[in-house]
Scaffold this active site. Sequence first.
Site, mmCIF file in Angstrom:
data_model
loop_
_atom_site.group_PDB
_atom_site.id
_atom_site.type_symbol
_atom_site.label_atom_id
_atom_site.label_comp_id
_atom_site.label_asym_id
_atom_site.label_seq_id
_atom_site.Cartn_x
_atom_site.Cartn_y
_atom_site.Cartn_z
ATOM 1 N N LYS B 76 4.739 19.822 -52.710
ATOM 2 C CA LYS B 76 5.845 19.111 -52.065
ATOM 3 C C LYS B 76 5.382 17.676 -51.797
ATOM 4 O O LYS B 76 4.213 17.458 -51.435
ATOM 5 C CB LYS B 76 6.189 19.826 -50.747
ATOM 6 N N SER B 151 13.930 22.125 -46.468
ATOM 7 C CA SER B 151 13.640 20.869 -47.129
ATOM 8 C C SER B 151 12.753 20.992 -48.359
ATOM 9 O O SER B 151 12.678 20.055 -49.155
ATOM 10 C CB SER B 151 12.965 19.923 -46.128
ATOM 11 N N SER B 175 12.073 25.556 -43.739
ATOM 12 C CA SER B 175 12.021 24.769 -44.975
ATOM 13 C C SER B 175 11.254 25.398 -46.137
ATOM 14 O O SER B 175 11.293 24.884 -47.251
ATOM 15 C CB SER B 175 11.438 23.388 -44.691
#
Lengths: 484, 486, 95
Positions: B76, B151, B175
Amino acid sequence: MQWETVIGLEVHVQLATRSKIFSGASTAFGAEPNTQACAVDLGLPGVLPVLNEAAVAMAVKFGLAIDAEIPEVSVFDRKNYFYPDLPKGYQTSQMYQPIVGAGVVEITLEDGTTKPVRVHHAHLEEDAGKSLHEDFHGMTGVDLNRAGTPLLEIVSEPDMRSAKEAAAYLKAIHSIVTYLGISDGNMAEGSMRCDVNVSVRPKGQEAFGTRAEIKNVNSFRFVERAIAFEVERQIELLEDGGKVVQETRLFDPERDETRSMRTKEEANDYRYFPCPDLLPVVLDKAYIDHLRDNLPELPAEKRARFENELGLSAYDASVLSATREMADYFEEVKDVCQDAKQAANWVQGELAGALNRENLSIANSPVSARQLGELVARVLDDTINGKAAKQVFQALWNGQGASADDIIEAQGLKQVTDTGAIEAMIDQVIADSPAQVAQYRDAEPDKRGKMIGYFVGQVMKASRGTANPQQVNELLKQKLDALC
Amino acid sequence: MHDKTLAELTRSLDAGDFSSRELTQHLLGRIDRLDGQLNSFITVTHEQALAAADAADAARAAGKAGALTGLPLALKDIFCTQDVKTTAGSRMLDSFIAPYDATVVEKLKAAGTVSLGKTNMDEFAMGSSNENSHYGPVKNPWDFTAVPGGSSGGSAAAVAAGFVPAAIGTDTGGSIRQPAAFCGITGLKPTYGRVSRYGMIAYASSLDQAGPMARSAEDCALLLNAMAGHDLRDSTCVQRGVPDYTEELGTALSGLKIGLPSEYFGDGLDPQVEAAVREAIKVFESLGASVREVSLPHTHYAIPAYYVIAPAEASSNLSRYDGVRFGHRCADPVDLIDLYKRSRAEGFGDEVKRRILIGTHTLSEGFFDAYYKKAQQVRRLIRQDFLDAFEEVDVLMGPAAPTPAFDLGANKDPVSMYLQDIYTIAINLAGIPGMSVPVGFAGKRPVGLQILGSHFNESRLLNVAHQFQLATDWHRQCPALAEENA
Amino acid sequence: MALEHADVQRAAHLARLGLTDDEAARYVDDLGRILEMVDMLQALDTEGVAPLAHPLDVTQRLRADEVTERDQRSRFQQCAPAVENGLYLVPRVVE
């Protein structure tokens, strides 16, 4: 109207750790800009703080030295505001649960009396960087080397009633932190800085007047001057029917005045909240006891010992215990020469004078305590006389010998006490000075005392200063009077 | 190659079926050809990936291969990666080349993994749909009209699409778990403090935690083995031994006590999601587990408490983006205040600004006690709910999200978007570990089962999920991507 | 607790976020509804409940006082928008 001044101090002390409070970057003073600002100090994305044990220990030592309560738990909070020298946009500090609770500092005033000043609390926080305003095409340069240096902020109660008391308090704090070895106390380098809260009130009134905060006063002298100015300003304002505004002011030493900072930050709202990157600091009893057991002798204890056990005057005891360096130096001189009063006289006389002339601190004295102690010992055992001692001191100062004995030997300064040798020199001087001898003989007996000085001078000169002056005096008097 | 688990890939690499370089090239080729459809990557690091693959092949040839050597994955874009752009999905960091590696990145490198690049995400991890990225939304590989969740939407989509067998995400309020559920993969949010946060760009420090996202619980265990452990650079990372998380995978589930929080099966739960979750629970019963209802009475206070605590921490964490030392700086600032205000106005997106404003407001004078202190008190009550429940049961189960992946653009209103996290957010407030495991579909869109455990009980969670995956094949379903040249 | 336009402007100023009037108006609306949702907390009796700042009951570990960082100025300043002579440059700060 009679006015009373009320003063409280917030003293920021840079702690003498090797690394920063939350990072492994060096705290050394004077490096090239930003070479000691690591990722954590710069607040790079993703970095996190880890607390330095030495900073905690130093804060606790200070707390113990002022007899303060050391709470089991203390917590770091974030104080949020934007400024270029504050890399993360918040300062990590302690708002609600500081590491040191309430304590007391004993201050000594010039007349020798003492007064307790209460400390509200002391907390740990990180220092900010520095903004440099010299011209970079109209820009300001930011150096973050200092960012993250540990600070202990010591907050007093409003217990001081004069500029002198405030200065004495600051000196007391200075001497405690230097004794403890938790700060170098170097005010010129900003190791100790202070904010002064000043207000005035009619004498006898209980309620405090509105206070002004004078920021960043960085010397003992400026503290006195800033307060003196501010008190006068406030009294004048009030007597003219005006009002004191609660505000932050800046002391300008050039003009000897304080000025309103009129900051654009109209409403400061620091939005304190517990720092989620740090956990509660829990100190167990064993840790605190260990620090307590290893505390050095503190200034107040030392002053009392100098006075009571060594028989020094209150003044001498106070001067010689003012800093740890001074006290350690004096004690070594005393231990070597075995005479506290003579040691005190030399440290405060010849040595202090020389240091003053060359603007040196005692830590940088070219004459070590051992050297001075040995020199004093030679005076005490009559190896040299006072005049020669000053010569030896000067030679030590100039690095012309490793010890007093070497210099006495090399320069032949050993005192001559042999009566025969002195008599021979006297006879020679009398023989060489027939005119002066005649004058002496013709003078009224009560004028002769003054005239003997010439002969003493000549004999001392002949002995290159080494003759025992007292013996010279006595023998000369006998011999000259015998000629009359 | 692209639908295999890490465990399977290691067997193939060991057997010499293909090299890490071949595997890496194959996956990079897929990303280059197909990610135009999904937008799951912000940065693809071809050269570094091939170099790492070569090093891994050499290590394997020298007999020095570990469990993860030569296995590709994606990070990420919230993890700092030295000499590689690290954006946190924000214009603010569009030019930020991180000067150091996050601890998690260091550990994964040391384990021999091969990073293919940095995945898309909601800006500063603030979002539940990946629509808040400066780099554009990510599409759900199962249905291009749906969001992948957020997210960590890019990480979830990249794994589901077969671009990487695993990716690393972060979870502040769901997330990892919610995008894993939306994309039909397996994701684990470890206990707060289990994995170092150093180098992971902070959103809300007391809630953020990194974790693995992969095709199976076994793969999550392998990754957690490499990621977990104390870090001298993170005060909140616990000093506690790291077990081998694969060790308990094989334990049978007979006697396992499962609790179903009644609050997680109430109003607003999509019937198809509920049906898939209840089917999965039957599987657990068939494996010997017992099921009972439990209550987490403060569940409905979790979202309000979270939207005080997380924005408060975020408002402070994001103050460092001031245009001075890194990140976006506005053109020709006239003075300092202009530099700050314009750089931040230009650098941050809408949702980030919203949360900074909320956090600043709730921390400000006169509001602190009513909001922040109150939320922290409620946080304690929420944690206590879980501690009480784990006195009675071993794990809790329920849906990871109230609905399957919703349509792109469907939740324009911030509050209705926040309510999507109703089942995941309390877990971060309590700091316990949670997983999402695929358990079926609602139409084309996957459904995730959330499994929760007590603090530091990741081994049990992984074991429970693994046993389910031995009995089912929902985790082996793959979406069909159009193999067209973009 | 109702949210006023001035509250948003004040928060925006404290947070150093430049907002146009239109944006501010939109945030008054958004933030108002978020705070309305948050206000649900007030219904809960939390008398006597200690605030919880961290999910785990652990305490701060202390780091030994050692210098472990070396100078990396040039690396760190590669990502800086404006530097000169090793200093970060900002518009002139007036005290």
